[in-house]
Design an enzyme around this catalytic site. Structure first.
Site, PDB file in Angstrom:
ATOM      1  N   ARG A 112      21.766 -23.017  58.220  1.00  0.00           N
ATOM      2  CA  ARG A 112      22.499 -21.868  58.762  1.00  0.00           C
ATOM      3  C   ARG A 112      21.523 -20.756  59.109  1.00  0.00           C
ATOM      4  O   ARG A 112      20.437 -20.660  58.525  1.00  0.00           O
ATOM      5  CB  ARG A 112      23.553 -21.378  57.795  1.00  0.00           C
ATOM      6  N   GLU A 211      28.972 -11.843  55.109  1.00  0.00           N
ATOM      7  CA  GLU A 211      27.829 -10.990  54.752  1.00  0.00           C
ATOM      8  C   GLU A 211      27.096 -10.492  56.003  1.00  0.00           C
ATOM      9  O   GLU A 211      26.560  -9.390  56.033  1.00  0.00           O
ATOM     10  CB  GLU A 211      26.886 -11.782  53.847  1.00  0.00           C
ATOM     11  N   ARG A 215      27.368 -16.139  60.846  1.00  0.00           N
ATOM     12  CA  ARG A 215      26.582 -17.161  60.171  1.00  0.00           C
ATOM     13  C   ARG A 215      26.808 -18.412  61.007  1.00  0.00           C
ATOM     14  O   ARG A 215      27.937 -18.916  61.077  1.00  0.00           O
ATOM     15  CB  ARG A 215      27.044 -17.386  58.736  1.00  0.00           C
ATOM     16  N   CYS A 257      21.205  -8.489  53.880  1.00  0.00           N
ATOM     17  CA  CYS A 257      20.428  -8.715  52.652  1.00  0.00           C
ATOM     18  C   CYS A 257      18.961  -8.928  53.029  1.00  0.00           C
ATOM     19  O   CYS A 257      18.664  -9.752  53.903  1.00  0.00           O
ATOM     20  CB  CYS A 257      20.953  -9.947  51.910  1.00  0.00           C
ATOM     21  N   THR A 259      16.726 -10.590  51.743  1.00  0.00           N
ATOM     22  CA  THR A 259      16.233 -11.971  51.560  1.00  0.00           C
ATOM     23  C   THR A 259      16.437 -12.815  52.806  1.00  0.00           C
ATOM     24  O   THR A 259      15.829 -13.870  52.948  1.00  0.00           O
ATOM     25  CB  THR A 259      16.947 -12.694  50.391  1.00  0.00           C
ATOM     26  N   ARG A 266      18.642 -20.614  56.236  1.00  0.00           N
ATOM     27  CA  ARG A 266      18.611 -21.377  54.985  1.00  0.00           C
ATOM     28  C   ARG A 266      18.916 -22.820  55.337  1.00  0.00           C
ATOM     29  O   ARG A 266      20.004 -23.142  55.806  1.00  0.00           O
ATOM     30  CB  ARG A 266      19.622 -20.839  53.975  1.00  0.00           C
ATOM     31  N   ARG A 295      20.013 -24.138  44.015  1.00  0.00           N
ATOM     32  CA  ARG A 295      21.343 -23.549  43.815  1.00  0.00           C
ATOM     33  C   ARG A 295      22.287 -24.623  43.297  1.00  0.00           C
ATOM     34  O   ARG A 295      21.982 -25.814  43.350  1.00  0.00           O
ATOM     35  CB  ARG A 295      21.914 -22.986  45.129  1.00  0.00           C
ATOM     36  N   GLU A 300      25.460 -20.155  46.225  1.00  0.00           N
ATOM     37  CA  GLU A 300      24.730 -19.206  45.399  1.00  0.00           C
ATOM     38  C   GLU A 300      25.552 -18.801  44.178  1.00  0.00           C
ATOM     39  O   GLU A 300      26.756 -18.612  44.270  1.00  0.00           O
ATOM     40  CB  GLU A 300      24.432 -17.972  46.250  1.00  0.00           C
TER      41      GLU A 300
HETATM   42  P1  ADP Z   1      24.695 -19.433  52.455  1.00  0.00           P
HETATM   43  O1  ADP Z   1      24.055 -20.742  52.570  1.00  0.00           O
HETATM   44  O2  ADP Z   1      25.469 -19.137  53.689  1.00  0.00           O
HETATM   45  O3  ADP Z   1      23.746 -18.392  52.038  1.00  0.00           O
HETATM   46  P2  ADP Z   1      26.096 -20.235  49.969  1.00  0.00           P
HETATM   47  O4  ADP Z   1      24.923 -20.534  49.110  1.00  0.00           O
HETATM   48  O5  ADP Z   1      27.200 -19.435  49.352  1.00  0.00           O
HETATM   49  O6  ADP Z   1      25.764 -19.416  51.286  1.00  0.00           O
HETATM   50  O7  ADP Z   1      26.674 -21.615  50.512  1.00  0.00           O
HETATM   51  C1  ADP Z   1      27.786 -21.621  51.350  1.00  0.00           C
HETATM   52  C2  ADP Z   1      28.530 -22.945  51.296  1.00  0.00           C
HETATM   53  O8  ADP Z   1      27.745 -23.943  51.918  1.00  0.00           O
HETATM   54  C3  ADP Z   1      28.836 -23.424  49.892  1.00  0.00           C
HETATM   55  O9  ADP Z   1      30.115 -24.011  49.870  1.00  0.00           O
HETATM   56  C4  ADP Z   1      27.788 -24.489  49.676  1.00  0.00           C
HETATM   57  O10 ADP Z   1      28.160 -25.477  48.728  1.00  0.00           O
HETATM   58  C5  ADP Z   1      27.699 -25.075  51.070  1.00  0.00           C
HETATM   59  N1  ADP Z   1      26.450 -25.811  51.302  1.00  0.00           N
HETATM   60  C6  ADP Z   1      25.200 -25.348  51.235  1.00  0.00           C
HETATM   61  N2  ADP Z   1      24.309 -26.308  51.497  1.00  0.00           N
HETATM   62  C7  ADP Z   1      25.029 -27.434  51.731  1.00  0.00           C
HETATM   63  C8  ADP Z   1      24.702 -28.788  52.057  1.00  0.00           C
HETATM   64  N3  ADP Z   1      23.430 -29.170  52.223  1.00  0.00           N
HETATM   65  N4  ADP Z   1      25.717 -29.661  52.222  1.00  0.00           N
HETATM   66  C9  ADP Z   1      27.005 -29.290  52.079  1.00  0.00           C
HETATM   67  N5  ADP Z   1      27.376 -28.043  51.775  1.00  0.00           N
HETATM   68  C10 ADP Z   1      26.409 -27.124  51.606  1.00  0.00           C
HETATM   69  C1  CIR Z   2      21.601 -10.759  44.264  1.00  0.00           C
HETATM   70  O1  CIR Z   2      20.875  -9.781  44.289  1.00  0.00           O
HETATM   71  O2  CIR Z   2      21.539 -11.639  43.390  1.00  0.00           O
HETATM   72  C2  CIR Z   2      22.632 -10.921  45.357  1.00  0.00           C
HETATM   73  N1  CIR Z   2      22.757  -9.679  46.058  1.00  0.00           N
HETATM   74  C3  CIR Z   2      22.236 -12.050  46.313  1.00  0.00           C
HETATM   75  C4  CIR Z   2      20.818 -11.987  46.778  1.00  0.00           C
HETATM   76  C5  CIR Z   2      20.491 -12.975  47.889  1.00  0.00           C
HETATM   77  N2  CIR Z   2      20.175 -14.233  47.428  1.00  0.00           N
HETATM   78  C6  CIR Z   2      18.929 -14.766  47.267  1.00  0.00           C
HETATM   79  O3  CIR Z   2      18.252 -14.572  46.285  1.00  0.00           O
HETATM   80  N3  CIR Z   2      18.510 -15.532  48.214  1.00  0.00           N
END
Ligand code: ADP
Ligand code: CIR
Length: 343
Positions: A112, A211, A215, A257, A259, A266, A295, A300
């Site tokens: 993403r 966020e 995305r 953010c 990060t 990501r 993760r 996250e």
């Molecule tokens: P982001 O990747 O947008 O920062 P999250 O860590 O919250 O946010 O992940 C968003 C969603 O994407 C969650 O439901 C997570 O389980 C899913 N996800 C992340 N990576 C994968 C993957 N490789 N395959 C399937 N689902 C994924």
């Molecule tokens: C935090 O500070 O934990 C949240 N605001 C999420 C930060 C972003 N995530 C990351 O570390 N990649």
């Protein structure tokens, strides 16, 4: 506003870098959108378990609050105030043959990027009318997509709880009520202005006004990382012709953010590593070597289930998109070799 009352064991980068001295310098500063230091740090003040703890309300936040943001950016990405960011979204430069052709380890792959609209405040500072306007412009742009990227937009407003929960459970949709985003002001007026666009097979999705304003997501079962990257880059290129993105030569794509700055990318796999996970030090030695983050299975701040982890690139700024995916790819190859050796 007084200096926040951080507990002694606070581990966030906010606690580390918001010294009383920096606080005094910044406490009365505001961006042209009226975004204050208090707003920028509220997430980390309210959520003491934050890893980072700060959000930007607009592009200008990164300048106005630079004495706080710069050291955080330096520690997270290894990127200096005078460094320049460079983008490379050319899939021809990515060396990533499927690391798991028999499908023994990698459940799914997802890449993403975050994007925000030029000349619009970021989510923490955006007004309702601006958020609604962003939604309308983005959806207009998405409706012009063709072929595999063609799909429909599903606003959160009016979506049934069952459909919403199912989309979240199946990893397609963002969660509701995230406390980190909430304290950052990112959940104001929820659910108005938010929604999800996706194609029929849900291999291409766009989250609207979570966020970040966009995305852009490419995902599929299995470990064909290059195929996922190719689909993503085609989508980014098409959307960019319709929606002007916020970008700076220094910080790359601007995100709420810090990060996510730079590539805002990501690239992750859900991967089964039940044996390696019995020795988290060995596991982490490999992920640290390749700049990867571990993760849980629901994103996250979630936990692993059944030995399946979400493994993704940690660095996003000061490296190209190709390098970000390469970090993940190289690490995954080594993780699979380590897991195989333990079977
Ligand atoms: P982001 O990747 O947008 O920062 P999250 O860590 O919250 O946010 O992940 C968003 C969603 O994407 C969650 O439901 C997570 O389980 C899913 N996800 C992340 N990576 C994968 C993957 N490789 N395959 C399937 N689902 C994924
Ligand atoms: C935090 O500070 O934990 C949240 N605001 C999420 C930060 C972003 N995530 C990351 O570390 N990649």
């Amino acid at each position: 506003m007084n200096y926040p009352n951080f507990p002694k064991d606070c581990k966030s980068l906010l606690c580390k870098y918001l010294t009383p001295k920096i606080f005094e310098v910044l406490k009365d500063k505001k961006t042209p959108n009226g975004f204050t230091l208090q707003q920028a740090i509220n997430s980390g003040v309210k959520n003491i378990d934050s890893g980072i703890g700060v959000y930007a309300g607009d592009k200008e936040s990164y300048d106005v609050f630079a004495p706080l943001f710069d050291p955080i950016i330096k520690e997270y990405h290894g990127f200096d105030r005078n460094d320049m960011h460079k983008s490379n979204l050319n899939p021809d430069d990515l060396e990533a043959p499927n690391p798991d052709p028999k499908g023994e380890f990698i459940v799914s792959t997802r890449i993403r990027v975050g994007r925000n609209m030029n000349n619009m405040p970021l989510g923490p500072a955006i007004l309702k009318e601006q958020r609604d306007e962003a939604e309308a412009k983005v959806v207009d742009g998405l409706r012009t997509l063709k072929g595999e990227l063609a799909g429909d937009y599903y606003p959160l407003l009016g979506m049934s709880k069952e459909v919403q929960d199912e989309l979240i459970k199946d990893h397609f949709l963002f969660k509701e009520g995230d406390r980190f985003l909430d304290a950052a002001g990112l959940n104001r007026d929820w659910p108005a202005g938010r929604g999800i666009y996706h194609n029929k097979n849900k291999t291409f999705l766009v989250w609207v006004n979570e966020e970040d304003q966009l995305r852009i997501i490419s995902m599929q079962q299995g470990g064909d990382i290059k195929e996922v990257f190719i689909r993503l880059t085609q989508a980014i290129n098409s959307i960019e012709t319709k929606v002007p993105f916020s970008y700076s030569d220094h910080l790359g794509y601007i995100t709420s953010c810090p990060t996510n700055l730079g590539t805002a990318m990501r690239a992750s796999v859900h991967i089964a590593l039940p044996n390696l996970a019995k020795d988290m030090d060995a596991f982490k030695a490999i992920t640290d070597k390749h700049h990867l983050q571990i993760r849980g299975i629901h994103g996250e701040h979630s936990e692993s289930e059944g030995g399946i982890y979400d493994i993704s690139n940690r660095r996003r700024l000061g490296i190209t998109e190709v390098q970000a995916v390469q970090d993940m790819y190289d690490g995954v190859v080594e993780l699979i070799a380590a897991e195989k050796a333990l079977r």
